[in-house]
Design a protein around this motif. Sequence first.
Motif, PDB file in Angstrom:
ATOM      1  N   VAL A   1       0.833  -1.196   0.000  1.00  0.00           N
ATOM      2  CA  VAL A   1       0.000   0.000   0.000  1.00  0.00           C
ATOM      3  C   VAL A   1       0.868   1.246   0.000  1.00  0.00           C
ATOM      4  O   VAL A   1       2.028   1.209   0.383  1.00  0.00           O
ATOM      5  N   VAL A   2       0.283   2.330  -0.438  1.00  0.00           N
ATOM      6  CA  VAL A   2       0.896   3.649  -0.367  1.00  0.00           C
ATOM      7  C   VAL A   2      -0.011   4.481   0.518  1.00  0.00           C
ATOM      8  O   VAL A   2      -1.233   4.425   0.393  1.00  0.00           O
ATOM      9  N   ILE A   3       0.576   5.227   1.415  1.00  0.00           N
ATOM     10  CA  ILE A   3      -0.212   6.071   2.304  1.00  0.00           C
ATOM     11  C   ILE A   3       0.077   7.521   1.940  1.00  0.00           C
ATOM     12  O   ILE A   3       1.212   7.967   2.008  1.00  0.00           O
ATOM     13  N   VAL A   4      -0.964   8.235   1.499  1.00  0.00           N
ATOM     14  CA  VAL A   4      -0.806   9.636   1.125  1.00  0.00           C
ATOM     15  C   VAL A   4      -1.656  10.497   2.042  1.00  0.00           C
ATOM     16  O   VAL A   4      -2.593  10.019   2.666  1.00  0.00           O
ATOM     17  N   CYS A   5      -1.309  11.757   2.126  1.00  0.00           N
ATOM     18  CA  CYS A   5      -2.000  12.680   3.020  1.00  0.00           C
ATOM     19  C   CYS A   5      -2.571  13.844   2.224  1.00  0.00           C
ATOM     20  O   CYS A   5      -2.029  14.233   1.203  1.00  0.00           O
ATOM     21  N   TRP A   6      -3.645  14.392   2.730  1.00  0.00           N
ATOM     22  CA  TRP A   6      -4.207  15.624   2.194  1.00  0.00           C
ATOM     23  C   TRP A   6      -3.597  16.769   2.978  1.00  0.00           C
ATOM     24  O   TRP A   6      -3.136  16.585   4.102  1.00  0.00           O
ATOM     25  N   PRO A   7      -3.585  17.976   2.430  1.00  0.00           N
ATOM     26  CA  PRO A   7      -2.965  19.114   3.116  1.00  0.00           C
ATOM     27  C   PRO A   7      -3.515  19.358   4.521  1.00  0.00           C
ATOM     28  O   PRO A   7      -2.797  19.805   5.399  1.00  0.00           O
ATOM     29  N   HIS A   8      -4.779  19.047   4.760  1.00  0.00           N
ATOM     30  CA  HIS A   8      -5.366  19.290   6.082  1.00  0.00           C
ATOM     31  C   HIS A   8      -5.116  18.132   7.043  1.00  0.00           C
ATOM     32  O   HIS A   8      -5.629  18.129   8.152  1.00  0.00           O
TER      33      HIS A   8
ATOM     34  N   GLN B   1       4.132  20.442  -5.727  1.00  0.00           N
ATOM     35  CA  GLN B   1       4.579  20.547  -7.115  1.00  0.00           C
ATOM     36  C   GLN B   1       3.489  20.053  -8.058  1.00  0.00           C
ATOM     37  O   GLN B   1       2.911  18.990  -7.832  1.00  0.00           O
ATOM     38  N   LEU B   2       3.235  20.801  -9.126  1.00  0.00           N
ATOM     39  CA  LEU B   2       2.280  20.382 -10.141  1.00  0.00           C
ATOM     40  C   LEU B   2       2.827  19.137 -10.829  1.00  0.00           C
ATOM     41  O   LEU B   2       3.994  19.102 -11.219  1.00  0.00           O
ATOM     42  N   VAL B   3       2.001  18.088 -10.938  1.00  0.00           N
ATOM     43  CA  VAL B   3       2.462  16.827 -11.520  1.00  0.00           C
ATOM     44  C   VAL B   3       1.491  16.345 -12.594  1.00  0.00           C
ATOM     45  O   VAL B   3       0.336  16.770 -12.642  1.00  0.00           O
ATOM     46  N   LEU B   4       1.971  15.448 -13.428  1.00  0.00           N
ATOM     47  CA  LEU B   4       1.118  14.803 -14.418  1.00  0.00           C
ATOM     48  C   LEU B   4       0.220  13.789 -13.719  1.00  0.00           C
ATOM     49  O   LEU B   4       0.591  13.242 -12.679  1.00  0.00           O
ATOM     50  N   PRO B   5      -0.949  13.505 -14.298  1.00  0.00           N
ATOM     51  CA  PRO B   5      -1.868  12.552 -13.668  1.00  0.00           C
ATOM     52  C   PRO B   5      -1.278  11.154 -13.483  1.00  0.00           C
ATOM     53  O   PRO B   5      -1.654  10.441 -12.567  1.00  0.00           O
ATOM     54  N   ASN B   6      -0.323  10.759 -14.337  1.00  0.00           N
ATOM     55  CA  ASN B   6       0.240   9.411 -14.231  1.00  0.00           C
ATOM     56  C   ASN B   6       1.424   9.330 -13.269  1.00  0.00           C
ATOM     57  O   ASN B   6       2.107   8.313 -13.210  1.00  0.00           O
ATOM     58  N   THR B   7       1.656  10.373 -12.474  1.00  0.00           N
ATOM     59  CA  THR B   7       2.737  10.370 -11.490  1.00  0.00           C
ATOM     60  C   THR B   7       2.415   9.384 -10.372  1.00  0.00           C
ATOM     61  O   THR B   7       1.357   9.467  -9.749  1.00  0.00           O
ATOM     62  N   LYS B   8       3.330   8.441 -10.130  1.00  0.00           N
ATOM     63  CA  LYS B   8       3.122   7.459  -9.066  1.00  0.00           C
ATOM     64  C   LYS B   8       3.331   8.110  -7.710  1.00  0.00           C
ATOM     65  O   LYS B   8       4.241   8.914  -7.527  1.00  0.00           O
ATOM     66  N   LEU B   9       2.479   7.745  -6.769  1.00  0.00           N
ATOM     67  CA  LEU B   9       2.550   8.293  -5.420  1.00  0.00           C
ATOM     68  C   LEU B   9       3.408   7.403  -4.532  1.00  0.00           C
ATOM     69  O   LEU B   9       3.475   6.196  -4.729  1.00  0.00           O
ATOM     70  N   LYS B  10       4.058   8.043  -3.550  1.00  0.00           N
ATOM     71  CA  LYS B  10       4.895   7.329  -2.593  1.00  0.00           C
ATOM     72  C   LYS B  10       4.358   7.580  -1.191  1.00  0.00           C
ATOM     73  O   LYS B  10       3.607   8.523  -0.964  1.00  0.00           O
ATOM     74  N   ASP B  11       4.781   6.743  -0.248  1.00  0.00           N
ATOM     75  CA  ASP B  11       4.400   6.938   1.150  1.00  0.00           C
ATOM     76  C   ASP B  11       4.707   8.361   1.591  1.00  0.00           C
ATOM     77  O   ASP B  11       5.786   8.882   1.322  1.00  0.00           O
ATOM     78  N   GLY B  12       3.751   8.973   2.258  1.00  0.00           N
ATOM     79  CA  GLY B  12       3.958  10.289   2.839  1.00  0.00           C
ATOM     80  C   GLY B  12       3.746  11.450   1.894  1.00  0.00           C
ATOM     81  O   GLY B  12       3.857  12.600   2.314  1.00  0.00           O
ATOM     82  N   ASP B  13       3.450  11.188   0.614  1.00  0.00           N
ATOM     83  CA  ASP B  13       3.188  12.288  -0.313  1.00  0.00           C
ATOM     84  C   ASP B  13       1.969  13.070   0.158  1.00  0.00           C
ATOM     85  O   ASP B  13       0.992  12.499   0.641  1.00  0.00           O
ATOM     86  N   VAL B  14       2.040  14.387   0.007  1.00  0.00           N
ATOM     87  CA  VAL B  14       0.899  15.244   0.303  1.00  0.00           C
ATOM     88  C   VAL B  14       0.248  15.578  -1.030  1.00  0.00           C
ATOM     89  O   VAL B  14       0.873  16.163  -1.905  1.00  0.00           O
ATOM     90  N   VAL B  15      -1.003  15.160  -1.194  1.00  0.00           N
ATOM     91  CA  VAL B  15      -1.711  15.292  -2.463  1.00  0.00           C
ATOM     92  C   VAL B  15      -2.781  16.365  -2.334  1.00  0.00           C
ATOM     93  O   VAL B  15      -3.514  16.413  -1.351  1.00  0.00           O
ATOM     94  N   GLU B  16      -2.847  17.217  -3.354  1.00  0.00           N
ATOM     95  CA  GLU B  16      -3.819  18.309  -3.361  1.00  0.00           C
ATOM     96  C   GLU B  16      -4.355  18.450  -4.777  1.00  0.00           C
ATOM     97  O   GLU B  16      -3.628  18.230  -5.742  1.00  0.00           O
ATOM     98  N   PHE B  17      -5.619  18.792  -4.909  1.00  0.00           N
ATOM     99  CA  PHE B  17      -6.217  18.991  -6.228  1.00  0.00           C
ATOM    100  C   PHE B  17      -6.769  20.395  -6.315  1.00  0.00           C
ATOM    101  O   PHE B  17      -7.414  20.878  -5.394  1.00  0.00           O
ATOM    102  N   ARG B  18      -6.496  21.053  -7.442  1.00  0.00           N
ATOM    103  CA  ARG B  18      -6.987  22.406  -7.679  1.00  0.00           C
ATOM    104  C   ARG B  18      -8.173  22.339  -8.618  1.00  0.00           C
ATOM    105  O   ARG B  18      -8.116  21.685  -9.649  1.00  0.00           O
ATOM    106  N   ILE B  19      -9.212  23.025  -8.244  1.00  0.00           N
ATOM    107  CA  ILE B  19     -10.438  23.007  -9.042  1.00  0.00           C
ATOM    108  C   ILE B  19     -10.421  24.152 -10.030  1.00  0.00           C
ATOM    109  O   ILE B  19      -9.976  25.202  -9.792  1.00  0.00           O
TER     110      ILE B  19
END
Length: 102
Positions: free
Chosen positions: A46-53, A84-102
């Motif tokens: 598994v990969v564990i990612v976090c949201w900014p909050h 950092q702005l990334v491409l949709p196919n960017t693989k996520l790693k443990d501890g990555d902070v993921v955010e989406f801009r609308i």
Amino acid sequence: METSINNKVRLLRTMLRWEEQLHTEASFGQDKPRGKSYGSVVLGEVVIVCWPHGEIMRLSTGSTAADAARRVGLEGKLALVNGQLVLPNTKLKDGDVVEFRI
């Protein structure tokens, strides 16, 4: 903030080990579960990612930013990983902070 996220990821990993150990003990005598082995505990990949909050999401290893977006209903939005702005196919790693801009 990064230390706080790392602590949360470490805690969640420990909880996942406990969960897998319970499943392993409950299925004693059956085939062993697949995944990485840590002593007598077997962890699925598994990969564990976090949201900014600070909320945490668990995804399969190899999951991408697009997979995370799909999971929360924000497919097609701009993805930022660790600021950092990334491409949709960017693989996520443990501890990555993921955010989406609308």
